[in-house]
Design an enzyme around this catalytic site. Structure first.
Site, PDB file in Angstrom:
ATOM      1  N   CYS A 117      17.508  17.555  27.817  1.00  0.00           N
ATOM      2  CA  CYS A 117      16.983  17.778  26.461  1.00  0.00           C
ATOM      3  C   CYS A 117      15.504  18.136  26.447  1.00  0.00           C
ATOM      4  O   CYS A 117      14.992  18.619  25.434  1.00  0.00           O
ATOM      5  CB  CYS A 117      17.245  16.553  25.594  1.00  0.00           C
ATOM      6  N   HIS A 257      12.764  17.138  19.498  1.00  0.00           N
ATOM      7  CA  HIS A 257      14.139  17.308  19.985  1.00  0.00           C
ATOM      8  C   HIS A 257      15.079  16.613  18.999  1.00  0.00           C
ATOM      9  O   HIS A 257      14.772  15.526  18.499  1.00  0.00           O
ATOM     10  CB  HIS A 257      14.259  16.704  21.381  1.00  0.00           C
ATOM     11  N   ASN A 287      23.073  17.873  18.534  1.00  0.00           N
ATOM     12  CA  ASN A 287      22.195  17.970  19.694  1.00  0.00           C
ATOM     13  C   ASN A 287      22.642  19.137  20.567  1.00  0.00           C
ATOM     14  O   ASN A 287      23.656  19.045  21.251  1.00  0.00           O
ATOM     15  CB  ASN A 287      22.236  16.642  20.465  1.00  0.00           C
TER      16      ASN A 287
HETATM   17  O1  UT7 Z   1      19.373  13.815  23.773  1.00  0.00           O
HETATM   18  C1  UT7 Z   1      19.397  13.049  24.932  1.00  0.00           C
HETATM   19  C2  UT7 Z   1      19.182  11.662  24.667  1.00  0.00           C
HETATM   20  N1  UT7 Z   1      20.268  11.088  23.923  1.00  0.00           N
HETATM   21  C3  UT7 Z   1      20.000  10.375  22.867  1.00  0.00           C
HETATM   22  O2  UT7 Z   1      18.858  10.289  22.485  1.00  0.00           O
HETATM   23  C4  UT7 Z   1      21.116   9.618  22.215  1.00  0.00           C
HETATM   24  C5  UT7 Z   1      20.705   8.177  22.106  1.00  0.00           C
HETATM   25  N2  UT7 Z   1      21.701   7.321  21.550  1.00  0.00           N
HETATM   26  C6  UT7 Z   1      22.104   7.377  20.237  1.00  0.00           C
HETATM   27  O3  UT7 Z   1      21.746   8.280  19.519  1.00  0.00           O
HETATM   28  C7  UT7 Z   1      22.937   6.250  19.720  1.00  0.00           C
HETATM   29  O4  UT7 Z   1      22.942   5.195  20.654  1.00  0.00           O
HETATM   30  C8  UT7 Z   1      24.402   6.634  19.360  1.00  0.00           C
HETATM   31  C9  UT7 Z   1      24.421   7.519  18.133  1.00  0.00           C
HETATM   32  C10 UT7 Z   1      25.049   7.309  20.542  1.00  0.00           C
HETATM   33  C11 UT7 Z   1      25.170   5.363  19.029  1.00  0.00           C
HETATM   34  O5  UT7 Z   1      24.565   4.679  17.941  1.00  0.00           O
HETATM   35  P1  UT7 Z   1      24.247   3.115  18.044  1.00  0.00           P
HETATM   36  O6  UT7 Z   1      23.667   2.736  16.755  1.00  0.00           O
HETATM   37  O7  UT7 Z   1      23.418   2.927  19.280  1.00  0.00           O
HETATM   38  O8  UT7 Z   1      25.666   2.517  18.164  1.00  0.00           O
HETATM   39  P2  UT7 Z   1      26.251   1.610  19.337  1.00  0.00           P
HETATM   40  O9  UT7 Z   1      26.467   2.418  20.568  1.00  0.00           O
HETATM   41  O10 UT7 Z   1      25.411   0.387  19.426  1.00  0.00           O
HETATM   42  O11 UT7 Z   1      27.637   1.251  18.707  1.00  0.00           O
HETATM   43  C12 UT7 Z   1      27.754   0.481  17.501  1.00  0.00           C
HETATM   44  C13 UT7 Z   1      29.225   0.405  17.145  1.00  0.00           C
HETATM   45  C14 UT7 Z   1      30.113   0.014  18.303  1.00  0.00           C
HETATM   46  O12 UT7 Z   1      31.119  -0.833  17.820  1.00  0.00           O
HETATM   47  P3  UT7 Z   1      31.034  -2.418  18.089  1.00  0.00           P
HETATM   48  O13 UT7 Z   1      30.969  -2.567  19.583  1.00  0.00           O
HETATM   49  O14 UT7 Z   1      29.781  -2.864  17.400  1.00  0.00           O
HETATM   50  O15 UT7 Z   1      32.292  -2.915  17.482  1.00  0.00           O
HETATM   51  C15 UT7 Z   1      30.732   1.316  18.719  1.00  0.00           C
HETATM   52  O16 UT7 Z   1      31.976   1.165  19.335  1.00  0.00           O
HETATM   53  O17 UT7 Z   1      29.676   1.681  16.681  1.00  0.00           O
HETATM   54  C16 UT7 Z   1      30.861   2.035  17.395  1.00  0.00           C
HETATM   55  N3  UT7 Z   1      30.913   3.487  17.529  1.00  0.00           N
HETATM   56  C17 UT7 Z   1      31.454   4.278  16.607  1.00  0.00           C
HETATM   57  N4  UT7 Z   1      32.034   4.023  15.425  1.00  0.00           N
HETATM   58  C18 UT7 Z   1      32.474   5.064  14.701  1.00  0.00           C
HETATM   59  C19 UT7 Z   1      30.435   4.246  18.543  1.00  0.00           C
HETATM   60  N5  UT7 Z   1      30.674   5.553  18.280  1.00  0.00           N
HETATM   61  C20 UT7 Z   1      31.296   5.592  17.093  1.00  0.00           C
HETATM   62  C21 UT7 Z   1      31.801   6.638  16.300  1.00  0.00           C
HETATM   63  N6  UT7 Z   1      32.365   6.345  15.114  1.00  0.00           N
HETATM   64  N7  UT7 Z   1      31.696   7.940  16.671  1.00  0.00           N
END
Ligand code: UT7
Length: 330
Positions: A117, A257, A287
């Site tokens: 990225c 980004h 992204n």
């Molecule tokens: O560009 C390169 C660098 N990459 C980034 O900068 C991406 C960085 N990461 C992120 O943007 C975020 O971590 C995500 C958008 C990928 C995830 O968001 P989050 O707020 O960190 O969510 P999480 O991974 O902590 O997950 C929270 C909950 C989980 O459920 P439980 O374990 O709390 O029951 C996940 O299973 O959300 C669930 N979850 C979803 N729910 C609905 C994860 N993906 C989804 C989804 N739809 N697509």
């Protein structure tokens, strides 16, 4: 003012595939919902390059053609083509070689740059150095990624994030104070495991086993990448401001980004910059990895004025991160 030759961005071009993959359609593919995606990421839709015969070089060439058209320039005038990508058409030959031949830049040399990225700002730094040294007069710097080719559309935590697209700029020597002024770049393999495509390289060449284990797709530990990206992008943006004695009032635009709206907001807050000075188009494209920053420049080009102070800032796989300070020159 320094007498050193500076590089300036003299044109911007882009390519976006026509197919729009909405959050609603993703709801039919994995267990997710539009509201979760919008509130956790800011993304509403993304573009997908459906034609199996077209890939990153095609998109880079289309972006390059738009630049050549706006400049009414013959491709033979181009000295170098740098393509930032982590989804090259092939492991080799380089996507830049394919791109250069597609557009007829027969006098150029080309190479790919792999910094995920942060690819565009890394490539911008390399292209700037080619102009500053006098080695080149016209350099195309393009970010192009067909992320759909490595996204696992059964993994709801990553498949909602990425889209396909390309955009880039033409660099030429500047004859005034405007141009690319400073870069701060970093990398570290501390996060190598947290954001990775494990299969297909020399460590894990393609086998039936690597395919069965889904090793050719992106794997991301979202939470740890999120934390590191939020710190990294904010820190490096503040660092380049301090290094150049810039206050928030001096900055006309932050060009971040586009990985997650929450990371962008946190960076703007740390820089003390109001949201109306932040380029945000993540809702439309998701992204697109190396293409996000030049896609912002493209979307905002009619609102930019000569002399505007821009801070470009990115964080991505590697980890790689960094920022660029430039004065808009068009
Ligand atoms: O560009 C390169 C660098 N990459 C980034 O900068 C991406 C960085 N990461 C992120 O943007 C975020 O971590 C995500 C958008 C990928 C995830 O968001 P989050 O707020 O960190 O969510 P999480 O991974 O902590 O997950 C929270 C909950 C989980 O459920 P439980 O374990 O709390 O029951 C996940 O299973 O959300 C669930 N979850 C979803 N729910 C609905 C994860 N993906 C989804 C989804 N739809 N697509």
């Amino acid at each position: 003012m320094s007498s050193k030759t500076k590089a300036k961005i003299s044109a911007v071009g882009h390519y976006l595939p026509e197919y729009v993959l909405t959050n609603k359609e993703l709801e039919t593919m994995v267990e997710t919902d539009d509201n979760w995606i919008r509130t956790r990421t800011g993304i509403e839709e993304r573009r997908i390059l459906k034609d199996p015969d077209k890939a990153s070089a095609f998109m880079a060439a289309e972006a390059a053609r738009e630049i050549l058209e706006t400049q009414n320039m013959d491709a033979k005038e181009i000295d170098a083509v740098i393509v930032a990508t982590i989804t090259p058409d092939y492991m080799f030959p380089a996507t830049a070689c394919l791109t250069q031949t597609m557009i007829g830049a027969t006098n150029a040399f080309g190479f790919d740059l792999s910094a995920a990225c942060s690819g565009f700002i890394y490539a911008l730094s390399s292209g700037t150095a080619l102009i500053e040294s006098g080695q080149c007069k016209k350099v195309l710097v393009i970010g192009s990624d067909k992320m759909s080719s490595i996204v696992d559309f059964t993994d709801r935590a990553t498949c909602i994030l990425f889209g396909d697209g390309a955009a880039g700029v033409l660099l030429e020597p500047s004859d005034d104070e405007n141009g690319v002024l400073d870069h701060v770049l970093y990398s570290s393999a501390e996060g190598a495991e947290a954001l990775i495509q494990e299969g297909g390289g020399s460590r894990n060449p393609a086998t039936h086993e690597t395919v069965d284990k889904r090793m050719h797709y992106i794997k991301q530990e979202g939470r740890s990448v999120f934390k590191r990206a939020t710190e990294g992008m904010a820190d490096v943006s503040v660092e380049i401001m301090k290094k150049n004695n810039l206050t928030a009032d001096d900055i006309n635009w932050l060009v971040p980004h586009q990985a997650n709206l929450r990371i962008i907001d946190a960076t703007a807050r740390r820089m003390n910059i109001s949201t109306d000075k932040v380029m945000i188009n993540i809702e439309k494209y998701g992204n697109t990895t190396a293409a996000t920053i030049p896609l912002c420049l493209y979307d905002w080009k009619d609102r930019l004025n000569k002399g505007d102070n821009l801070i470009l800032s990115a964080f991505g796989g590697g980890y790689t991160w960094g920022a660029t300070y430039l004065k808009w020159a068009i």
